[in-house]
Design a protein around this motif. Structure first.
Motif, PDB file in Angstrom:
ATOM      1  N   PHE A  63      -0.306 -41.797 -91.112  1.00 17.15           N
ATOM      2  CA  PHE A  63       0.263 -40.929 -90.082  1.00 17.15           C
ATOM      3  C   PHE A  63       0.386 -39.500 -90.612  1.00 17.15           C
ATOM      4  N   ALA A  64       0.932 -39.356 -91.825  1.00 17.29           N
ATOM      5  CA  ALA A  64       1.065 -38.026 -92.419  1.00 17.29           C
ATOM      6  C   ALA A  64      -0.291 -37.433 -92.752  1.00 17.29           C
ATOM      7  N   LEU A  65      -1.150 -38.250 -93.308  1.00 15.25           N
ATOM      8  CA  LEU A  65      -2.461 -37.804 -93.753  1.00 15.25           C
ATOM      9  C   LEU A  65      -3.287 -37.223 -92.618  1.00 15.25           C
ATOM     10  N   LEU A  66      -3.177 -37.816 -91.439  1.00 16.56           N
ATOM     11  CA  LEU A  66      -4.033 -37.445 -90.313  1.00 16.56           C
ATOM     12  C   LEU A  66      -3.390 -36.437 -89.364  1.00 16.56           C
ATOM     13  N   THR A  79      14.218 -36.408 -87.504  1.00 15.49           N
ATOM     14  CA  THR A  79      13.680 -37.745 -87.726  1.00 15.49           C
ATOM     15  C   THR A  79      12.453 -37.938 -86.836  1.00 15.49           C
ATOM     16  N   GLN A  80      11.356 -38.325 -87.423  1.00 14.61           N
ATOM     17  CA  GLN A  80      10.136 -38.572 -86.662  1.00 14.61           C
ATOM     18  C   GLN A  80       9.863 -40.066 -86.572  1.00 14.61           C
ATOM     19  N   ARG A  81       9.100 -40.438 -85.566  1.00 12.26           N
ATOM     20  CA  ARG A  81       8.657 -41.814 -85.400  1.00 12.26           C
ATOM     21  C   ARG A  81       7.253 -41.972 -86.000  1.00 12.26           C
ATOM     22  N   TYR A  82       6.995 -43.121 -86.558  1.00 13.08           N
ATOM     23  CA  TYR A  82       5.624 -43.427 -86.947  1.00 13.08           C
ATOM     24  C   TYR A  82       5.243 -44.789 -86.368  1.00 13.08           C
ATOM     25  N   HIS A  83       3.969 -45.011 -86.256  1.00 13.01           N
ATOM     26  CA  HIS A  83       3.478 -46.272 -85.741  1.00 13.01           C
ATOM     27  C   HIS A  83       2.490 -46.852 -86.754  1.00 13.01           C
ATOM     28  N   GLU A  84       2.245 -48.127 -86.617  1.00 16.12           N
ATOM     29  CA  GLU A  84       1.227 -48.728 -87.475  1.00 16.12           C
ATOM     30  C   GLU A  84      -0.124 -48.116 -87.135  1.00 16.12           C
ATOM     31  N   PRO A  85      -0.914 -47.737 -88.137  1.00 14.89           N
ATOM     32  CA  PRO A  85      -2.182 -47.051 -87.867  1.00 14.89           C
ATOM     33  C   PRO A  85      -3.183 -47.955 -87.159  1.00 14.89           C
ATOM     34  N   THR A  86      -3.953 -47.349 -86.291  1.00 13.19           N
ATOM     35  CA  THR A  86      -5.028 -48.069 -85.606  1.00 13.19           C
ATOM     36  C   THR A  86      -6.219 -48.213 -86.554  1.00 13.19           C
ATOM     37  N   ASP A  87      -7.202 -49.003 -86.150  1.00 20.65           N
ATOM     38  CA  ASP A  87      -8.409 -49.166 -86.964  1.00 20.65           C
ATOM     39  C   ASP A  87      -9.088 -47.823 -87.218  1.00 20.65           C
ATOM     40  N   GLU A  88      -9.168 -47.005 -86.153  1.00 18.53           N
ATOM     41  CA  GLU A  88      -9.837 -45.708 -86.293  1.00 18.53           C
ATOM     42  C   GLU A  88      -9.067 -44.814 -87.264  1.00 18.53           C
TER      43      GLU A  88
END
Length: 322
Positions: free
Chosen positions: A49-52, A114-123
């Motif tokens: 999430f951070a990387l992209l 505070t930010q939300r993150y999600h599990e990364p998608t395949d892409e």
């Protein structure tokens, strides 16, 4: 106590960034019984999430041993350099409200958004893997592979993110008995037998498997290699006599080894460094048998360089999620 060196190399593709994201979970500081593997797998899933999205990323002190938490970068090497503004990352799921409320109740831990993150998608996994491969100057050919639950892509990401501080690795290496070095330089096998709260108690996630089953599967994956040294990592040393008596190992003249002393549980100094020492032995083994219901078992597979098939699980297929 470990004082991280300032010379550790920072590696991150986002050069123009002002915000560093630091992942967290509700109550981490208040519940030190939470295992190290659980903490790290949760944090690792936030990095793409951070990387992209143009952010920096740093590991929180909650992956460090208790006695080292007065220092930043107290286990893994620093990654990005994005100035002094930090924002906490909480899961974008049913725990987000609890995570945010916990941070608000403890403003000394973070006074930032505070930010939300999600599990990364395949892409997203593919793109994050390609960025990590570029930084590591390694091939990105495996980044799009769908095999083994995206294991090859996650291996590249983990290789970038999970680089221990040199002094952390040195401290863990000192726990490995000197006599192990004579066989660790060649072919050897390993088993990781997780018991404790994973198989007992109200929150059990899997069932206990017969210890000899691990050696039987190790014989299969190693093509019954003779004269093999076998490292046993376990949180239940009472199983060692049964392992010594397993019928499969005697005809093959296997020699079983373990680190003496109780492994413990939690995030204390002795527990953390012993765990990383055992993981270092497991990841280097020629063949390994474990269970992927264990966070440590999955992390070991991610950190290995050997072919994925050289490590097998007795319960679940490999997966990457908290």
């Amino acid at each position: 106590r470990v004082t991280p060196k300032s010379t550790a190399q920072r590696m991150w593709p986002v050069s123009q960034c002002e915000v560093t994201l630091i992942p967290t979970r509700p109550g981490l500081a208040d519940h030190d019984h939470l295992g190290w593997g659980s903490r790290v797998t949760t944090m690792l899933t936030t990095a793409p999430f951070a990387l992209l999205n143009g952010y920096g990323f740093q590991w929180p002190v909650h992956v460090c041993a208790q006695g080292d938490r007065q220092h930043i970068h107290c286990f893994f090497q620093p990654l990005s350099h994005c100035g002094g503004r930090a924002e906490q990352l909480c899961p974008d799921d049913e725990t987000f409200g609890a995570c945010s409320a916990w941070l608000n109740r403890n403003p000394t831990r973070s006074d930032h958004v505070t930010q939300r993150y999600h599990e990364p998608t395949d892409e997203e996994i593919t793109r994050a893997c390609a960025s990590a491969a570029s930084l590591l100057r390694t091939s990105a050919s495996s980044c799009a592979s769908q095999a083994d639950g995206r294991l090859l892509a996650w291996r590249v990401i983990a290789r970038l993110l999970m680089r221990p501080q040199p002094e952390i690795q040195e401290r863990a290496e000192r726990i490995i008995p000197a006599e192990f070095l004579s066989w660790m330089g060649g072919q050897y096998g390993a088993v990781h037998i997780r018991r404790g709260d994973k198989v007992f108690g109200n929150n059990a996630e899997t069932s206990a498997l017969p210890p000899c089953m691990y050696l039987e599967r190790l014989a299969g994956v190693s093509s019954s290699a003779r004269g093999l040294d076998v490292f046993v990592a376990t949180d239940d040393l009472t199983i060692l006599p049964e392992l010594q008596g397993c019928a499969v190992s005697k005809p093959l003249a296997w020699r079983l080894h373990h680190i003496n002393g109780g492994p413990g549980r939690g995030i204390g100094d002795d527990v953390t460094y012993r765990l990383w020492a055992e993981m270092s032995i497991l990841r280097r083994s020629t063949w390994c048998v474990a269970t992927y219901s264990s966070n440590v078992g999955r992390l070991v597979q991610m950190l290995r360089d050997q072919a994925p098939g050289s490590m097998i699980s007795l319960d679940r297929a490999w997966f990457m999620r908290p």
